[in-house]
Design a protein around this motif. Structure first.
Motif, mmCIF file in Angstrom:
data_model
loop_
_atom_site.group_PDB
_atom_site.id
_atom_site.type_symbol
_atom_site.label_atom_id
_atom_site.label_comp_id
_atom_site.label_asym_id
_atom_site.label_seq_id
_atom_site.Cartn_x
_atom_site.Cartn_y
_atom_site.Cartn_z
ATOM 1 N N GLN A 94 0.836 -1.202 0.000
ATOM 2 C CA GLN A 94 0.000 0.000 0.000
ATOM 3 C C GLN A 94 0.877 1.262 0.000
ATOM 4 O O GLN A 94 0.875 2.049 0.950
ATOM 5 C CB GLN A 94 -0.924 0.017 1.222
ATOM 6 N N THR A 129 2.509 4.980 -0.742
ATOM 7 C CA THR A 129 2.085 6.346 -1.038
ATOM 8 C C THR A 129 3.001 6.903 -2.130
ATOM 9 O O THR A 129 4.007 6.279 -2.501
ATOM 10 C CB THR A 129 2.198 7.223 0.219
ATOM 11 N N SER A 130 2.667 8.062 -2.618
ATOM 12 C CA SER A 130 3.528 8.687 -3.629
ATOM 13 C C SER A 130 4.909 8.977 -3.052
ATOM 14 O O SER A 130 5.923 8.889 -3.754
ATOM 15 C CB SER A 130 2.874 9.976 -4.142
ATOM 16 N N GLU A 131 4.959 9.323 -1.771
ATOM 17 C CA GLU A 131 6.248 9.545 -1.106
ATOM 18 C C GLU A 131 7.069 8.261 -1.094
ATOM 19 O O GLU A 131 8.282 8.282 -1.366
ATOM 20 C CB GLU A 131 6.004 10.025 0.324
ATOM 21 N N ASP A 132 6.430 7.131 -0.779
ATOM 22 C CA ASP A 132 7.130 5.845 -0.770
ATOM 23 C C ASP A 132 7.698 5.528 -2.152
ATOM 24 O O ASP A 132 8.824 5.028 -2.271
ATOM 25 C CB ASP A 132 6.185 4.729 -0.340
#
Length: 516
Positions: A356, A358-361
């Motif tokens: 799952q 995020t864009s940061e990940d």
């Protein structure tokens, strides 16, 4: 199994256990560990022991076989005192990096705890021991138990032949130098237990015949010789002796002219044990994090499959929560980052990033963010990293924020700390690199090496400590340690502290001026 357990599908009811229940539960854990998580383990050997036996295992570094020494007894008395007073509890388990992998389980454990610690140690730690590159390169799980049996018997025979008063000071001195008795960069050669025993026998026989006169035949300087030494002479001598040498016990074992063959073998035994434990000092966060993640995942899978009751799961979660509890920096219980908490949180975070993201990940971890294969990602991380590199590569901004991490600067000329970075966009890289560096054993352990010894002169042994960040060794401790070095070397010993990156000498201590 009780009739109600059979009909409900539960592996056990209540807190009581027997060996049949242990076998059944072990098989259920193994099915998940090997099938769902893809773990690769050594064969397991589970040992049920009492609290006193666990205390005894504490005192001897968890080894089932080890030589006698007063320090082990002192450690036992210390641990027993605090345990009886209720100041601390005992570990629910203890695991040994060997093949087969030996796991001690406390007989006082409830069945819920036996389930948790079996998953934790017999599968989590076991997999890490077998597959992490440091353990594969630096330890031999097949040989360690046989070697410890040899070491215990050998030192017992030395005590019988030469007396406890002769043997104990050698072990004392060797133990004092254990932190400086490992190869950090050059991997020592391996040999099988049978070859090792034959090698010991042959070497001792040869040394008893020849070694006592070997170094005494070196030509000595004559009265009229020029005492000055050219840089070429010094360079050639260092090259011949393979200097500088980071492993102090190894150098002394091979080059001290005062030691008898049996004393050299004791030094070798101590440094072999130090080398065996060296990878564990570099992987505390990863090793405990791996085992904690494994037991947490397995017990939740077992509950989802109807094999554990809610009561059993709650008992396990209660213990798990205690293990991963991280006090805040302003909490009186704070003593640094809990390796269980940090390792487990990072591995849960890796699972989240894989499934799952995020864009940061995706910006920070393009290699595995959203790949859906958290098992494969974790298996790769467990195999190919130590604490420093694991944190440097996998610690995410999301976890830095969650744990509210920040970095401090501590300048010796200042009378206060300064917060250098906090958990924000500008601080993530700094916090991650600072935390990773704090787990680099090469930075945190004193870098002390043998830099020179003149066998043709006064045989003065010169050690050098490379001082980083102005942190020098405690004067009392270095004097006490040098006395041990001189006891093994037999001649003058000096230790100088040289500032890293320069030729500036910050201190010098000589054993020839110390009281023996």
């Amino acid at each position: 199994m009780s009739k109600s357990a059979e009909t409900s599908g539960l592996l056990f009811h209540g807190s009581e256990w027997n060996f049949e229940t242990l076998y059944r539960t072990y098989d259920a854990i193994k099915e998940i560990a090997l099938g769902d998580l893809g773990l690769d383990i050594y064969p397991n050997q589970l040992e049920i022991i009492s609290s006193e036996q666990m205390l005894d295992a504490y005192s001897s570094n968890g080894m089932p076989l080890i030589y006698r020494h007063w320090s082990f007894g002192k450690h036992f008395v210390y641990e027993e005192h605090h345990y009886r007073k209720g100041h601390r509890g005992l570990a629910y388990e203890l695991v040994i990096n060997s093949n087969p992998c030996i796991t001690y389980l406390m007989e006082e454990n409830t069945m819920s705890m036996q389930t948790l610690v079996t998953a934790h140690a017999a599968f989590g730690h076991n997999h890490f021991f077998k597959n992490n590159y440091l353990f594969k390169q630096w330890t031999d799980a097949d040989a360690i138990l046989n070697y410890m049996e040899f070491a215990k018997g050998y030192i017992a025979r030395c005590e019988e032949k030469y007396g406890l008063a002769a043997v104990e000071p050698i072990i004392d001195a060797a133990h004092a130098l254990m932190d400086q008795a490992v190869f950090r960069y050059n991997r020592p050669p391996r040999s099988s237990p049978l070859k090792e025993r034959e090698r010991v026998r042959e070497r001792l026989e040869y040394e008893e015949r020849a070694f006592s006169d070997l170094w005494r035949t070196l030509p000595q300087r004559k009265a009229g010789d020029d005492p000055s030494e050219t840089e070429r002479d010094l360079s050639e001598r260092k090259k011949a002796l393979n200097l500088p040498e980071e492993n102090l016990l190894y150098f002394i074992e091979k080059n001290s002219i005062i030691l008898e063959p049996w004393q050299r073998e004791i030094l070798r035994i101590v440094r072999v044990i130090a080398q065996y434990f060296y990878p564990q000092r570099q992987t505390k966060v990863m090793n405990e994090g791996c085992a904690t993640f494994v037991h947490y995942t397995i017990m939740n899978m077992m509950f989802d499959r109807g094999q554990l009751s809610e009561g059993n799961l709650l008992e396990m979660l209660h213990s798990h929560s205690n293990v991963v509890f991280q006090p805040g920096f302003d909490d009186s219980r704070f003593s640094g980052l809990n390796p269980y908490a940090l390792g487990f949180a990072m591995m849960q975070d890796i699972e989240r990033i894989c499934t799952q993201p995020t864009s940061e990940d995706r910006d920070w971890f393009p290699e595995f963010a959203g790949n859906g294969d958290w098992q494969g990602t974790l298996l790769d991380a467990w195999a190919n990293h130590r604490d420093e590199s694991f944190i440097l590569q996998y610690l995410s901004p999301a976890l830095i924020r969650k744990m509210r991490l920040f970095a401090l600067e501590d300048e010796s000329k200042e009378n206060h700390y300064r917060v250098a970075s906090i958990h924000d966009e500008r601080g993530y890289e700094k916090i991650r690199s600072t935390l990773a560096r704090s787990y680099d054993i090469g930075v945190n352990q004193p870098n002390i090496q043998v830099v020179d010894v003149d066998f043709r002169g006064n045989r003065h042994l010169r050690l050098q400590h490379t001082v980083r960040d102005g942190i020098v060794l405690d004067e009392h401790t270095r004097k006490a340690t040098l006395r041990h070095v001189r006891r093994l070397w037999g001649y003058d010993v000096s230790l100088s502290g040289k500032e890293a990156g320069s030729e500036k000498i910050l201190y010098e201590t000589s054993a020839d001026r110390l009281s023996e």
